[in-house]
Design a protein around this motif. Structure first.
Motif, mmCIF file in Angstrom:
data_model
loop_
_atom_site.group_PDB
_atom_site.id
_atom_site.type_symbol
_atom_site.label_atom_id
_atom_site.label_comp_id
_atom_site.label_asym_id
_atom_site.label_seq_id
_atom_site.Cartn_x
_atom_site.Cartn_y
_atom_site.Cartn_z
ATOM 1 N N GLY A 138 54.150 72.469 23.253
ATOM 2 C CA GLY A 138 55.235 71.862 22.483
ATOM 3 C C GLY A 138 56.054 70.904 23.318
ATOM 4 O O GLY A 138 56.461 69.829 22.854
ATOM 5 N N ALA A 139 56.268 71.264 24.596
ATOM 6 C CA ALA A 139 57.056 70.406 25.503
ATOM 7 C C ALA A 139 56.325 69.121 25.852
ATOM 8 O O ALA A 139 56.935 68.049 25.955
ATOM 9 N N LEU A 140 55.009 69.180 26.014
ATOM 10 C CA LEU A 140 54.271 67.980 26.438
ATOM 11 C C LEU A 140 53.981 67.027 25.286
ATOM 12 O O LEU A 140 53.795 65.830 25.497
ATOM 13 N N ILE A 141 53.968 67.551 24.058
ATOM 14 C CA ILE A 141 53.618 66.698 22.911
ATOM 15 C C ILE A 141 54.862 66.169 22.187
ATOM 16 O O ILE A 141 54.766 65.246 21.380
ATOM 17 N N SER A 142 56.048 66.718 22.482
ATOM 18 C CA SER A 142 57.263 66.329 21.748
ATOM 19 C C SER A 142 57.822 64.964 22.123
ATOM 20 O O SER A 142 58.295 64.233 21.254
ATOM 21 N N PRO A 143 57.828 64.571 23.418
ATOM 22 C CA PRO A 143 58.391 63.245 23.747
ATOM 23 C C PRO A 143 57.538 62.117 23.172
ATOM 24 O O PRO A 143 56.319 62.141 23.279
ATOM 25 N N THR A 144 58.208 61.145 22.557
ATOM 26 C CA THR A 144 57.482 59.939 22.134
ATOM 27 C C THR A 144 57.279 59.072 23.374
ATOM 28 O O THR A 144 58.045 59.141 24.325
ATOM 29 N N ARG A 364 52.856 59.074 20.242
ATOM 30 C CA ARG A 364 52.531 59.793 21.481
ATOM 31 C C ARG A 364 51.544 58.949 22.275
ATOM 32 O O ARG A 364 50.765 58.195 21.706
ATOM 33 N N GLY A 365 51.571 59.102 23.616
ATOM 34 C CA GLY A 365 50.685 58.278 24.431
ATOM 35 C C GLY A 365 50.295 58.922 25.736
ATOM 36 O O GLY A 365 50.087 60.133 25.818
ATOM 37 N N GLY A 366 50.249 58.097 26.788
ATOM 38 C CA GLY A 366 49.730 58.531 28.079
ATOM 39 C C GLY A 366 50.514 59.647 28.733
ATOM 40 O O GLY A 366 49.955 60.459 29.473
ATOM 41 N N ILE A 367 51.836 59.711 28.477
ATOM 42 C CA ILE A 367 52.660 60.740 29.105
ATOM 43 C C ILE A 367 52.205 62.129 28.678
ATOM 44 O O ILE A 367 52.077 63.043 29.501
ATOM 45 N N SER A 368 51.923 62.302 27.395
ATOM 46 C CA SER A 368 51.461 63.607 26.896
ATOM 47 C C SER A 368 50.121 63.988 27.525
ATOM 48 O O SER A 368 49.914 65.146 27.915
ATOM 49 N N ILE A 369 49.213 63.023 27.633
ATOM 50 C CA ILE A 369 47.901 63.301 28.254
ATOM 51 C C ILE A 369 48.078 63.644 29.728
ATOM 52 O O ILE A 369 47.451 64.578 30.235
ATOM 53 N N ALA A 370 48.951 62.907 30.423
ATOM 54 C CA ALA A 370 49.187 63.178 31.843
ATOM 55 C C ALA A 370 49.727 64.586 32.058
ATOM 56 O O ALA A 370 49.299 65.302 32.971
ATOM 57 N N LEU A 371 50.660 65.008 31.204
ATOM 58 C CA LEU A 371 51.219 66.358 31.324
ATOM 59 C C LEU A 371 50.166 67.417 31.001
ATOM 60 O O LEU A 371 50.105 68.463 31.663
ATOM 61 N N ALA A 372 49.330 67.148 29.995
ATOM 62 C CA ALA A 372 48.260 68.102 29.642
ATOM 63 C C ALA A 372 47.267 68.256 30.791
ATOM 64 O O ALA A 372 46.769 69.356 31.051
ATOM 65 N N LEU A 373 46.996 67.146 31.476
ATOM 66 C CA LEU A 373 46.086 67.205 32.632
ATOM 67 C C LEU A 373 46.684 68.019 33.783
ATOM 68 O O LEU A 373 45.956 68.507 34.649
ATOM 69 N N GLY A 374 48.020 68.171 33.771
ATOM 70 C CA GLY A 374 48.685 68.935 34.818
ATOM 71 C C GLY A 374 48.673 70.438 34.589
ATOM 72 O O GLY A 374 49.107 71.206 35.465
#
Length: 414
Positions: A138-144, A364-374
Motif C-alpha cells: 500500500g505504501a509503495l503504490i500510493s504515491p503518484t 503511478r510510475g517508476g518510483i513504485s517499481i523501484a520501491l517494489a524492487l527493494g
C-alpha cells in the motif's frame, strides 16, 4: 561490458524508440517510449525461441543496473528539481494546504486502505500474505509519480488550478510516500515489538521536515550566489551543483532527498527570485538546460521501465491479482482524496469533478517499481513486483491516454 557501454545502449534505444514514437505512434513520449520498449522486449522473448543472443544481452544489461538505486538515489533528484523549477509557485502557494493534505493524509489513508483491501483480496486467488507486507505494498503504490504526471498533464488540457494541485501533490507525495514506505519497511524487517511509535514519529519528522529545511537553505544559498554574479554558464552549473550537493547531504544525514530538491527547485523557480537573481539570458539557459535534463532522463527511465519486464515472475495468480488490484487501488485513491477535497472545496473554489480527475490523473510510475524492487523475498517481492508492474503499465498507458478525454468530456457536461 562496462557502464559506459550500458549507458550508450540505453541512450541509443531511447533515441530510436523516441524517433519511432514521434514518427509513427505520435503518442506522448512517456507513454510511447514505454509501450515500444514493452513490445520490443516481448519481440525479443519470441525471437529467443530461435536465437537467444538478444534476450541474453538485454537480461545482462538489466542485471547490471540496480533500478532502485539508479532511480531513487540518482535520477529522481534531477527530475524533481526540473519539475519544481517550472511549477507556478504563486498558484502552489494558494493551494498549499490542500496539496499538503493530499501528500500527507492522502498518502497515509491510501496506504492503509490499499493494505487492508490487498490483505483480503489475495486469499481469493490462493495467496496468503501477512498484513504488514500488504501494508508495505500500500505504501509503495500510493504515491503518484511526478515524472509520469508532469509529462502527460502538459498535453491533457487540465485546468490550471487543478493542474497545480495534481503537480504539487505528485512533487511532494513521492517524498512523503518513500518515507512512509521506509518506516513500514523497518517495522516489517525488525518486527513491531522492536519499533516504538516515538521512533516512527522521529524518523518521519527527521526525513520530511529535515528534507524541507535542507531544501530551503540550499534554495536560499543558490539564490544568493546567482544574484551576486551575471554569468549564465556558471549560474547553470550552480543549479546543477545545488541538486547534487542537496542529494548527497540528504542521503548522509538520512533526510528526504526528494523533498529537499523539490523545495530548492520551487525557491529557485519562484518569479521574484527569477526577476532579481537571473538576467533574461540566464533564465533562458537555466530553463533550457533543465528541460533537456528532464527529457533525457525521462526518456531513459521509461525505456528502463519497459525493460524491467524481464525481471518479472510470470505466475497466473500474480497476474490475476495485478489485474484485480487496478480498480481497487483507484477506488482507494478516490476515497483518500475525499477528505482534503471536501475541506477546501468551497474556500478555494475547486474545479468540478476534482476528485475524479485527480484519481484518474494520479499516475503511478517508476518510483513504485523501484520501491517494489527493494522488497526482500520474505516480503513477497516477486508477487508485489508483478502487481505493481501491471498497475503502472495500466496507469501510464490507459489512464495517461484517456485523462485528456476525461477532462474534455467532463467540461462538456458542466
Amino acid at each position: 561490458m562496462d557502464y559506459f557501454f550500458i549507458i550508450t545502449v540505453l541512450v541509443v534505444l531511447s533515441a530510436l524508440f523516441g524517433y519511432l514514437n514521434v514518427r509513427v505512434l505520435k503518442l506522448p513520449n512517456t507513454i510511447g517510449l514505454m509501450l515500444i520498449t514493452i513490445l520490443f522486449t516481448l519481440a525479443v522473448f519470441v525471437l529467443s525461441y530461435f536465437d537467444s543472443t538478444l534476450l541474453n544481452a538485454e537480461k545482462y544489461i538489466i542485471s547490471q543496473i540496480n533500478f532502485e538505486t539508479v532511480l531513487l538515489d540518482v535520477m529522481l533528484s534531477f527530475l524533481l528539481f526540473a519539475g519544481a523549477l517550472h511549477t507556478n509557485f504563486e498558484q502552489l502557494k494558494v493551494q498549499r494546504w490542500p496539496v499538503f493534505l493530499f501528500s500527507t493524509l492522502g498518502v497515509l489513508t491510501s496506504t492503509f486502505l490499499v493494505g487492508i483491501v490487498t490483505f483480503y483480496l489475495l486469499p481469493t486467488v490462493g495467496l496468503e500474505v501477512s498484513f504488514i507486507y500488504c501494508l508495505l505494498f500500500g505504501a509503495l503504490i500510493s504515491p503518484t509519480d511526478p515524472i509520469a504526471v508532469l509529462g502527460i498533464l502538459k498535453q491533457a488540457g487540465v485546468p490550471k488550478k487543478l493542474e497545480t494541485k495534481i503537480v504539487g501533490e505528485s512533487l511532494f507525495n513521492d517524498g512523503v510516500g518513500v518515507v512512509v514506505f521506509l518506516t513500514i519497511y523497518q517495522i516489517a524487517k525488525l518486527g513491531s515489538d522492536n519499533v516504538t511509535a516515538i521512533e516512527v514519529a522521529q524518523l518521519f519528522g527527521q526525513e520530511v521536515i529535515g528534507g524541507i529545511v535542507l531544501g530551503a537553505i540550499l534554495g536560499w544559498v543558490t539564490y544568493r550566489l546567482m544574484r551576486s554574479i551575471d554569468d549564465y554558464d556558471i549560474e547553470v552549473i550552480i543549479t546543477l551543483a545545488a541538486v547534487m550537493l542537496g542529494t548527497v547531504i540528504a542521503q548522509k544525514l538520512h533526510l528526504s532527498a526528494p523533498l529537499a530538491v523539490v523545495t530548492t527547485g520551487l525557491i529557485v523557480g519562484k518569479d521574484t527570485v527569477r526577476n532579481s537573481a537571473m538576467s533574461k539570458i540566464t533564465e533562458s539557459y537555466v530553463d533550457k538546460f533543465w528541460e533537456l535534463i528532464d527529457i533525457l532522463l525521462n526518456t531513459i527511465l521509461f525505456v528502463l521501465i519497459g525493460m524491467e519486464l524481464l525481471v518479472l515472475t510470470f505466475e497466473t495468480s500474480y497476474i490475476i491479482a495485478g489485474v484485480i488490484s487496478i480498480p481497487l487501488v483507484l477506488i482507494c485513491r478516490y476515497i483518500s482524496l475525499l477528505i482534503p477535497v471536501n475541506i477546501f472545496k468551497k474556500k478555494l473554489n475547486f474545479v468540478p469533478n476534482t476528485t475524479l480527475i485527480m484519481t484518474w490523473g494520479g499516475l503511478r510510475g517508476g518510483i513504485s517499481i523501484a520501491l517494489a524492487l527493494g522488497l526482500t523475498q520474505e516480503m513477497h517481492r516477486d508477487l508485489f513486483l508483478v502487481i505493481t508492474y501491471v498497475i503502472v503499465v495500466f496507469s501510464i498507458i490507459v489512464q495517461g491516454l484517456t485523462v485528456g478525454k476525461l477532462v474534455k468530456k467532463l467540461k462538456k457536461e458542466e
